[in-house]
Scaffold this motif. Structure first.
Motif, PDB file in Angstrom:
ATOM      1  N   ALA A 157      -3.121   4.236   2.071  1.00 30.84           N
ATOM      2  CA  ALA A 157      -2.020   4.045   1.127  1.00 30.84           C
ATOM      3  C   ALA A 157      -2.184   2.728   0.383  1.00 30.84           C
ATOM      4  O   ALA A 157      -1.999   2.663  -0.837  1.00 30.84           O
ATOM      5  CB  ALA A 157      -0.680   4.076   1.860  1.00 30.84           C
ATOM      6  N   LYS A 158      -2.570   1.679   1.102  1.00 30.32           N
ATOM      7  CA  LYS A 158      -2.766   0.376   0.468  1.00 30.32           C
ATOM      8  C   LYS A 158      -3.888   0.449  -0.557  1.00 30.32           C
ATOM      9  O   LYS A 158      -3.761  -0.079  -1.673  1.00 30.32           O
ATOM     10  CB  LYS A 158      -3.087  -0.681   1.526  1.00 30.32           C
ATOM     11  N   GLU A 159      -4.977   1.102  -0.203  1.00 30.72           N
ATOM     12  CA  GLU A 159      -6.110   1.259  -1.114  1.00 30.72           C
ATOM     13  C   GLU A 159      -5.694   2.005  -2.380  1.00 30.72           C
ATOM     14  O   GLU A 159      -6.047   1.610  -3.496  1.00 30.72           O
ATOM     15  CB  GLU A 159      -7.235   2.011  -0.403  1.00 30.72           C
ATOM     16  N   LEU A 160      -4.919   3.076  -2.205  1.00 33.35           N
ATOM     17  CA  LEU A 160      -4.463   3.848  -3.354  1.00 33.35           C
ATOM     18  C   LEU A 160      -3.519   3.036  -4.242  1.00 33.35           C
ATOM     19  O   LEU A 160      -3.622   3.080  -5.467  1.00 33.35           O
ATOM     20  CB  LEU A 160      -3.786   5.134  -2.887  1.00 33.35           C
ATOM     21  N   ILE A 161      -2.626   2.292  -3.633  1.00 38.57           N
ATOM     22  CA  ILE A 161      -1.674   1.483  -4.390  1.00 38.57           C
ATOM     23  C   ILE A 161      -2.415   0.428  -5.210  1.00 38.57           C
ATOM     24  O   ILE A 161      -2.120   0.226  -6.391  1.00 38.57           O
ATOM     25  CB  ILE A 161      -0.635   0.828  -3.453  1.00 38.57           C
ATOM     26  N   ILE A 182      -5.445   8.835  -9.480  1.00 39.54           N
ATOM     27  CA  ILE A 182      -4.089   9.379  -9.570  1.00 39.54           C
ATOM     28  C   ILE A 182      -3.998  10.690  -8.800  1.00 39.54           C
ATOM     29  O   ILE A 182      -3.030  10.926  -8.065  1.00 39.54           O
ATOM     30  CB  ILE A 182      -3.672   9.554 -11.048  1.00 39.54           C
ATOM     31  N   GLU A 183      -5.025  11.523  -8.903  1.00 35.89           N
ATOM     32  CA  GLU A 183      -5.045  12.783  -8.161  1.00 35.89           C
ATOM     33  C   GLU A 183      -5.106  12.522  -6.665  1.00 35.89           C
ATOM     34  O   GLU A 183      -4.437  13.200  -5.876  1.00 35.89           O
ATOM     35  CB  GLU A 183      -6.236  13.628  -8.592  1.00 35.89           C
ATOM     36  N   LYS A 184      -5.905  11.548  -6.243  1.00 34.04           N
ATOM     37  CA  LYS A 184      -5.990  11.196  -4.820  1.00 34.04           C
ATOM     38  C   LYS A 184      -4.630  10.739  -4.304  1.00 34.04           C
ATOM     39  O   LYS A 184      -4.209  11.117  -3.208  1.00 34.04           O
ATOM     40  CB  LYS A 184      -7.012  10.084  -4.601  1.00 34.04           C
ATOM     41  N   ALA A 185      -3.956   9.918  -5.094  1.00 31.55           N
ATOM     42  CA  ALA A 185      -2.648   9.407  -4.683  1.00 31.55           C
ATOM     43  C   ALA A 185      -1.623  10.532  -4.576  1.00 31.55           C
ATOM     44  O   ALA A 185      -0.840  10.587  -3.620  1.00 31.55           O
ATOM     45  CB  ALA A 185      -2.170   8.347  -5.670  1.00 31.55           C
ATOM     46  N   GLU A 186      -1.632  11.446  -5.541  1.00 33.25           N
ATOM     47  CA  GLU A 186      -0.696  12.572  -5.489  1.00 33.25           C
ATOM     48  C   GLU A 186      -0.994  13.478  -4.298  1.00 33.25           C
ATOM     49  O   GLU A 186      -0.079  13.973  -3.646  1.00 33.25           O
ATOM     50  CB  GLU A 186      -0.751  13.353  -6.790  1.00 33.25           C
ATOM     51  N   ARG A 187      -2.263  13.676  -4.008  1.00 34.17           N
ATOM     52  CA  ARG A 187      -2.639  14.492  -2.852  1.00 34.17           C
ATOM     53  C   ARG A 187      -2.191  13.822  -1.552  1.00 34.17           C
ATOM     54  O   ARG A 187      -1.674  14.475  -0.651  1.00 34.17           O
ATOM     55  CB  ARG A 187      -4.148  14.736  -2.836  1.00 34.17           C
ATOM     56  N   PHE A 188      -2.374  12.506  -1.448  1.00 33.85           N
ATOM     57  CA  PHE A 188      -1.944  11.772  -0.263  1.00 33.85           C
ATOM     58  C   PHE A 188      -0.434  11.885  -0.086  1.00 33.85           C
ATOM     59  O   PHE A 188       0.058  12.048   1.027  1.00 33.85           O
ATOM     60  CB  PHE A 188      -2.345  10.296  -0.371  1.00 33.85           C
ATOM     61  N   LEU A 219       4.710   6.443  -9.134  1.00 30.42           N
ATOM     62  CA  LEU A 219       3.824   6.899  -8.058  1.00 30.42           C
ATOM     63  C   LEU A 219       3.532   5.760  -7.092  1.00 30.42           C
ATOM     64  O   LEU A 219       3.559   5.955  -5.869  1.00 30.42           O
ATOM     65  CB  LEU A 219       2.534   7.462  -8.653  1.00 30.42           C
ATOM     66  N   MET A 220       3.299   4.574  -7.612  1.00 28.16           N
ATOM     67  CA  MET A 220       3.057   3.416  -6.743  1.00 28.16           C
ATOM     68  C   MET A 220       4.280   3.122  -5.873  1.00 28.16           C
ATOM     69  O   MET A 220       4.150   2.798  -4.701  1.00 28.16           O
ATOM     70  CB  MET A 220       2.714   2.171  -7.573  1.00 28.16           C
ATOM     71  N   LYS A 221       5.463   3.240  -6.447  1.00 22.55           N
ATOM     72  CA  LYS A 221       6.691   2.990  -5.687  1.00 22.55           C
ATOM     73  C   LYS A 221       6.855   4.005  -4.561  1.00 22.55           C
ATOM     74  O   LYS A 221       7.232   3.648  -3.441  1.00 22.55           O
ATOM     75  CB  LYS A 221       7.907   3.030  -6.612  1.00 22.55           C
ATOM     76  N   ARG A 222       6.568   5.277  -4.851  1.00 18.49           N
ATOM     77  CA  ARG A 222       6.687   6.318  -3.819  1.00 18.49           C
ATOM     78  C   ARG A 222       5.677   6.094  -2.696  1.00 18.49           C
ATOM     79  O   ARG A 222       6.000   6.256  -1.510  1.00 18.49           O
ATOM     80  CB  ARG A 222       6.516   7.699  -4.439  1.00 18.49           C
ATOM     81  N   LEU A 223       4.464   5.710  -3.053  1.00 17.86           N
ATOM     82  CA  LEU A 223       3.448   5.429  -2.043  1.00 17.86           C
ATOM     83  C   LEU A 223       3.821   4.212  -1.205  1.00 17.86           C
ATOM     84  O   LEU A 223       3.562   4.175  -0.007  1.00 17.86           O
ATOM     85  CB  LEU A 223       2.076   5.217  -2.691  1.00 17.86           C
ATOM     86  N   THR A 224       4.445   3.228  -1.836  1.00 18.15           N
ATOM     87  CA  THR A 224       4.877   2.034  -1.112  1.00 18.15           C
ATOM     88  C   THR A 224       5.931   2.387  -0.071  1.00 18.15           C
ATOM     89  O   THR A 224       5.911   1.861   1.048  1.00 18.15           O
ATOM     90  CB  THR A 224       5.412   0.975  -2.090  1.00 18.15           C
ATOM     91  N   VAL A 225       6.833   3.280  -0.410  1.00 19.59           N
ATOM     92  CA  VAL A 225       7.853   3.714   0.550  1.00 19.59           C
ATOM     93  C   VAL A 225       7.190   4.407   1.743  1.00 19.59           C
ATOM     94  O   VAL A 225       7.543   4.140   2.901  1.00 19.59           O
ATOM     95  CB  VAL A 225       8.878   4.651  -0.129  1.00 19.59           C
ATOM     96  N   ILE A 226       6.224   5.272   1.476  1.00 20.88           N
ATOM     97  CA  ILE A 226       5.500   5.951   2.554  1.00 20.88           C
ATOM     98  C   ILE A 226       4.790   4.930   3.424  1.00 20.88           C
ATOM     99  O   ILE A 226       4.848   4.987   4.661  1.00 20.88           O
ATOM    100  CB  ILE A 226       4.504   6.976   1.978  1.00 20.88           C
ATOM    101  N   GLN A 262       5.499   1.767   3.870  1.00 16.93           N
ATOM    102  CA  GLN A 262       6.469   0.983   4.639  1.00 16.93           C
ATOM    103  C   GLN A 262       6.966   1.751   5.855  1.00 16.93           C
ATOM    104  O   GLN A 262       7.140   1.172   6.933  1.00 16.93           O
ATOM    105  CB  GLN A 262       7.643   0.583   3.749  1.00 16.93           C
ATOM    106  N   LYS A 263       7.176   3.058   5.708  1.00 18.96           N
ATOM    107  CA  LYS A 263       7.615   3.875   6.841  1.00 18.96           C
ATOM    108  C   LYS A 263       6.554   3.912   7.924  1.00 18.96           C
ATOM    109  O   LYS A 263       6.859   3.831   9.119  1.00 18.96           O
ATOM    110  CB  LYS A 263       7.947   5.291   6.382  1.00 18.96           C
ATOM    111  N   ILE A 264       5.302   4.035   7.509  1.00 17.89           N
ATOM    112  CA  ILE A 264       4.200   4.067   8.478  1.00 17.89           C
ATOM    113  C   ILE A 264       4.122   2.735   9.214  1.00 17.89           C
ATOM    114  O   ILE A 264       3.997   2.695  10.442  1.00 17.89           O
ATOM    115  CB  ILE A 264       2.863   4.370   7.767  1.00 17.89           C
ATOM    116  N   GLU A 265       4.201   1.635   8.473  1.00 16.61           N
ATOM    117  CA  GLU A 265       4.097   0.317   9.092  1.00 16.61           C
ATOM    118  C   GLU A 265       5.288   0.011   9.992  1.00 16.61           C
ATOM    119  O   GLU A 265       5.146  -0.628  11.020  1.00 16.61           O
ATOM    120  CB  GLU A 265       3.941  -0.758   8.024  1.00 16.61           C
ATOM    121  N   LYS A 266       6.447   0.498   9.615  1.00 15.13           N
ATOM    122  CA  LYS A 266       7.632   0.313  10.455  1.00 15.13           C
ATOM    123  C   LYS A 266       7.417   0.997  11.806  1.00 15.13           C
ATOM    124  O   LYS A 266       7.732   0.444  12.852  1.00 15.13           O
ATOM    125  CB  LYS A 266       8.858   0.904   9.754  1.00 15.13           C
ATOM    126  N   ARG A 267       6.839   2.188  11.766  1.00 17.51           N
ATOM    127  CA  ARG A 267       6.558   2.931  12.989  1.00 17.51           C
ATOM    128  C   ARG A 267       5.472   2.238  13.811  1.00 17.51           C
ATOM    129  O   ARG A 267       5.510   2.239  15.039  1.00 17.51           O
ATOM    130  CB  ARG A 267       6.129   4.367  12.631  1.00 17.51           C
TER     131      ARG A 267
END
Length: 73
Positions: free
Chosen positions: A30-34, A4-10, A52-59, A61-66
């Motif tokens: 991001a996938k590993e953390l999710i 959880i700390e790793k995910a929040e830091r990411f 937290l999982m939802k917020r990471l998923t949005v991040i 998706q933005k990376i993959e879109k790019r």
């Protein structure tokens, strides 16, 4: 360090990935953390973990879109 700390830091890190390799690395992280958070969520069923999982998923998706780029017609 807790998953959880790793995910929040990411989530708090910079999200401007200049090179393609940085984007690929960030997407994989991001996938590993999710997936790790999903295992914790299965046991605890806490709403905060799901958020937290939802917020990471949005991040992610933005990376993959790019990474995929724009479609040209």
């Amino acid at each position: 360090m807790d998953i959880i700390e790793k995910a929040e830091r990411f989530e708090q890190e910079k999200t401007t990935f200049k090179t393609t390799s940085e984007r690929i690395e960030a997407s994989r992280k991001a996938k590993e953390l999710i997936l790790g958070l999903n295992e914790v969520y299965k046991q605890n069923k806490e709403a905060a973990i799901m958020d937290l999982m939802k917020r990471l998923t949005v991040i992610k998706q933005k990376i993959e879109k790019r990474l995929k780029g724009r479609l040209t017609v």
